[in-house]
Design a protein around this motif. Structure first.
Motif, PDB file in Angstrom:
ATOM      1  N   LYS A  48      -9.040   6.330   6.484  1.00 40.86           N
ATOM      2  CA  LYS A  48     -10.219   5.425   5.705  1.00 40.86           C
ATOM      3  C   LYS A  48      -9.167   4.474   4.815  1.00 40.86           C
ATOM      4  O   LYS A  48      -9.726   3.350   4.774  1.00 40.86           O
ATOM      5  CB  LYS A  48     -11.066   6.277   5.083  1.00 40.86           C
ATOM      6  CG  LYS A  48     -11.922   7.186   5.970  1.00 40.86           C
ATOM      7  CD  LYS A  48     -12.881   7.937   5.099  1.00 40.86           C
ATOM      8  CE  LYS A  48     -14.132   8.605   6.097  1.00 40.86           C
ATOM      9  NZ  LYS A  48     -15.080   9.289   5.224  1.00 40.86           N
ATOM     10  N   TRP A  49      -8.211   5.029   4.363  1.00 40.74           N
ATOM     11  CA  TRP A  49      -7.388   4.297   3.232  1.00 40.74           C
ATOM     12  C   TRP A  49      -6.776   3.202   4.013  1.00 40.74           C
ATOM     13  O   TRP A  49      -6.555   2.204   3.684  1.00 40.74           O
ATOM     14  CB  TRP A  49      -6.612   5.053   2.378  1.00 40.74           C
ATOM     15  CG  TRP A  49      -5.687   4.408   1.505  1.00 40.74           C
ATOM     16  CD1 TRP A  49      -5.667   3.872   0.409  1.00 40.74           C
ATOM     17  CD2 TRP A  49      -4.240   4.133   1.808  1.00 40.74           C
ATOM     18  NE1 TRP A  49      -4.868   3.000  -0.231  1.00 40.74           N
ATOM     19  CE2 TRP A  49      -3.811   3.343   0.561  1.00 40.74           C
ATOM     20  CE3 TRP A  49      -3.251   4.195   2.811  1.00 40.74           C
ATOM     21  CZ2 TRP A  49      -2.558   2.948   0.819  1.00 40.74           C
ATOM     22  CZ3 TRP A  49      -2.140   3.755   2.553  1.00 40.74           C
ATOM     23  CH2 TRP A  49      -1.790   2.980   1.852  1.00 40.74           C
ATOM     24  N   GLY A  60       0.801  -1.404   0.064  1.00 45.05           N
ATOM     25  CA  GLY A  60       0.024   0.064   0.169  1.00 45.05           C
ATOM     26  C   GLY A  60       0.911   1.247   0.040  1.00 45.05           C
ATOM     27  O   GLY A  60       1.595   1.356   0.863  1.00 45.05           O
ATOM     28  N   SER A  74       0.584   5.547  -0.215  1.00 44.72           N
ATOM     29  CA  SER A  74      -0.319   6.723   0.040  1.00 44.72           C
ATOM     30  C   SER A  74       0.462   7.965  -0.458  1.00 44.72           C
ATOM     31  O   SER A  74       1.543   7.983   0.133  1.00 44.72           O
ATOM     32  CB  SER A  74      -0.892   6.949   1.279  1.00 44.72           C
ATOM     33  OG  SER A  74      -0.122   7.248   2.220  1.00 44.72           O
ATOM     34  N   GLN A 126      -9.019  11.145   5.614  1.00 45.47           N
ATOM     35  CA  GLN A 126      -8.902  10.178   4.361  1.00 45.47           C
ATOM     36  C   GLN A 126      -7.859   9.282   4.364  1.00 45.47           C
ATOM     37  O   GLN A 126      -8.058   8.075   4.015  1.00 45.47           O
ATOM     38  CB  GLN A 126      -8.720  11.277   3.177  1.00 45.47           C
ATOM     39  CG  GLN A 126      -8.726  10.582   1.673  1.00 45.47           C
ATOM     40  CD  GLN A 126     -10.231  10.420   1.240  1.00 45.47           C
ATOM     41  OE1 GLN A 126     -11.209  10.936   1.883  1.00 45.47           O
ATOM     42  NE2 GLN A 126     -10.396   9.696   0.178  1.00 45.47           N
ATOM     43  N   GLU A 127      -6.587   9.669   4.955  1.00 41.59           N
ATOM     44  CA  GLU A 127      -5.574   8.683   4.898  1.00 41.59           C
ATOM     45  C   GLU A 127      -6.119   7.356   6.058  1.00 41.59           C
ATOM     46  O   GLU A 127      -5.732   6.285   5.824  1.00 41.59           O
ATOM     47  CB  GLU A 127      -4.377   9.278   5.670  1.00 41.59           C
ATOM     48  CG  GLU A 127      -3.452   8.253   5.750  1.00 41.59           C
ATOM     49  CD  GLU A 127      -1.990   8.834   6.651  1.00 41.59           C
ATOM     50  OE1 GLU A 127      -1.206   9.077   6.131  1.00 41.59           O
ATOM     51  OE2 GLU A 127      -2.355   9.131   7.831  1.00 41.59           O
ATOM     52  N   THR A 148      -4.708  10.671  -0.616  1.00 46.62           N
ATOM     53  CA  THR A 148      -5.088  11.187   0.746  1.00 46.62           C
ATOM     54  C   THR A 148      -5.624  12.538   0.607  1.00 46.62           C
ATOM     55  O   THR A 148      -6.580  13.067   1.599  1.00 46.62           O
ATOM     56  CB  THR A 148      -4.112  11.052   1.835  1.00 46.62           C
ATOM     57  OG1 THR A 148      -2.978  11.758   1.668  1.00 46.62           O
ATOM     58  CG2 THR A 148      -3.601   9.639   1.967  1.00 46.62           C
ATOM     59  N   THR A 176      -9.015   0.172   4.846  1.00 47.33           N
ATOM     60  CA  THR A 176      -9.210  -0.321   3.597  1.00 47.33           C
ATOM     61  C   THR A 176      -8.010  -1.414   3.251  1.00 47.33           C
ATOM     62  O   THR A 176      -8.201  -2.840   2.895  1.00 47.33           O
ATOM     63  CB  THR A 176      -9.625   0.319   2.387  1.00 47.33           C
ATOM     64  OG1 THR A 176     -10.864   1.261   2.851  1.00 47.33           O
ATOM     65  CG2 THR A 176     -10.114  -0.260   1.285  1.00 47.33           C
ATOM     66  N   VAL A 177      -6.995  -0.878   2.952  1.00 43.95           N
ATOM     67  CA  VAL A 177      -5.637  -1.615   2.485  1.00 43.95           C
ATOM     68  C   VAL A 177      -5.368  -2.458   3.310  1.00 43.95           C
ATOM     69  O   VAL A 177      -4.814  -3.576   3.060  1.00 43.95           O
ATOM     70  CB  VAL A 177      -4.701  -0.606   2.035  1.00 43.95           C
ATOM     71  CG1 VAL A 177      -3.629   0.073   3.340  1.00 43.95           C
ATOM     72  CG2 VAL A 177      -3.701  -1.181   1.080  1.00 43.95           C
ATOM     73  N   GLY A 195      -2.892   4.803  -2.829  1.00 45.15           N
ATOM     74  CA  GLY A 195      -4.241   5.596  -2.173  1.00 45.15           C
ATOM     75  C   GLY A 195      -3.859   6.882  -2.178  1.00 45.15           C
ATOM     76  O   GLY A 195      -2.723   7.480  -1.943  1.00 45.15           O
TER      77      GLY A 195
END
Length: 338
Positions: free
Chosen positions: A112-113, A69, A71, A109-110, A103, A116-117, A101
């Motif tokens: 949430k990513w 992942g 970002s 936002q970070e 952000t 998910t990841v 991702g």
């Protein structure tokens, strides 16, 4: 035929005249089959266009994840695109895939990513910046995965960090310009909800100006992408305020070039009427009429080193958890020479 992930492993095995288990062992390269069998299975994989579900394989525990992942705040910013290129090249050469991702400079936002990841069971994460929500830190710490924080060097990283001291790079520019005799300064950049590397740079710049007895007359921050147009209209708005400034420091070179273009349009001479300084030593600076005063950063190298650190940690190799890539001030022709 076109690649088709709807073709099942059972169909591949049936077409090759082998069991599903044998076909699976061939695709995982686990051995226990002849070269003739391998050739038959791979020929049917190609003919049918079979795409193995690697994510499902990882979830099943049959294979280590090759996903990493990564970002970054935004793709529109050329600097982060170069960092990403360095990461992706290095990871790709070792058989890993980047899960990207964006952000948008927002910690929520970070967070949430990251949530998910992590559910995709990656091999590790590379994240931009040193500021994170408490929940994001908790998730990262609890994952027991290698994590590299990039861009803004963190002296106390969650796991590993690679980047530079942005405050110091801004301070050095302010000290350099002050040393040339400038007394009245300005800054044009962009603003986000959270502190970031650009904020650290302007803080260092402002402190250097103050230490030298100068004055930061005006500071304009726009909620926009730090590009040519932002630099152009930012300079227009700055000068329209009537602020008496002698030199303008920009968030990056693209904005500085936009500022140069506006100054030319307004009939201002560079650097006689006003000095211009950028940051990043981006490619656009090399084709300007003047050598832009800037700060050179090894963008690609940051990405490459981050990937190397992550891969070393994955493979259990000893590694220095902090890497400072440094920076280099470039004294160009867009400011006085003293």
């Amino acid at each position: 035929m076109n690649k088709n992930n709807k073709i099942s492993l059972a169909e591949v095995a049936r077409s090759a005249g082998v069991s599903k288990m044998t076909a699976s062992r061939v695709l995982r390269d686990e051995g226990g089959f002849s070269e003739k069998t391998r050739a038959k299975v791979m020929a049917e994989v190609e003919r049918l266009g079979y795409l193995p579900n690697r994510l499902a394989t990882v979830f099943a525990g049959d294979k280590k994840s090759t996903f990493v992942g990564v970002s970054i705040p935004e793709l529109g910013n050329e600097i982060f695109a170069q960092v990403l290129e360095g990461i992706d090249r290095k990871l790709g050469s070792f058989g890993h895939q980047t899960v990207l991702g964006l952000t948008e400079h927002a910690l929520e936002q970070e967070e949430k990513w990251i949530e998910t990841v992590l559910s995709w069971q990656p091999a590790g994460l590379i994240i931009t910046g040193r500021s994170h929500t408490s929940r994001a830190i908790q998730m990262l710490s609890g994952s027991n995965l290698p994590v590299v924080e990039i861009w803004d060097l963190n002296s106390s990283p969650l796991d590993m960090s690679v980047g530079l001291n942005h405050y110091d790079s801004g301070y050095e520019m302010g000290r350099y310009l002050s040393g040339l005799g400038y007394k009245k300064f300005a800054y044009v950049g962009t603003s986000h909800d959270t502190g970031n590397a650009a904020s650290s740079r302007v803080s260092g710049y402002a402190q250097a100006v103050s230490d030298a007895g100068g004055v930061l007359e005006k500071q304009l921050l726009f909620r926009d992408t730090p590009g040519f147009y932002t630099g152009f209209y930012g300079t227009e708005q700055l000068l329209a305020t009537g602020a008496q400034v002698e030199v303008i420091y920009y968030q990056n070179d693209n904005m500085a070039v936009g500022g140069l273009q506006y100054c030319q349009k307004a009939g201002l001479k560079i650097p006689e009427d006003i000095g211009i300084a950028g940051w990043g030593d981006l490619p656009i600076a090399s084709i300007q009429p003047w050598r832009l005063t800037s700060t050179a950063i090894p963008h690609l190298k940051i990405g490459q080193i981050a990937a190397e650190m992550l891969l070393a940690k994955i493979n259990g190799q000893p590694i220095d958890p902090k890497r400072d890539v440094g920076f280099k001030l470039i004294g160009g022709e867009t400011v006085w020479k003293g």
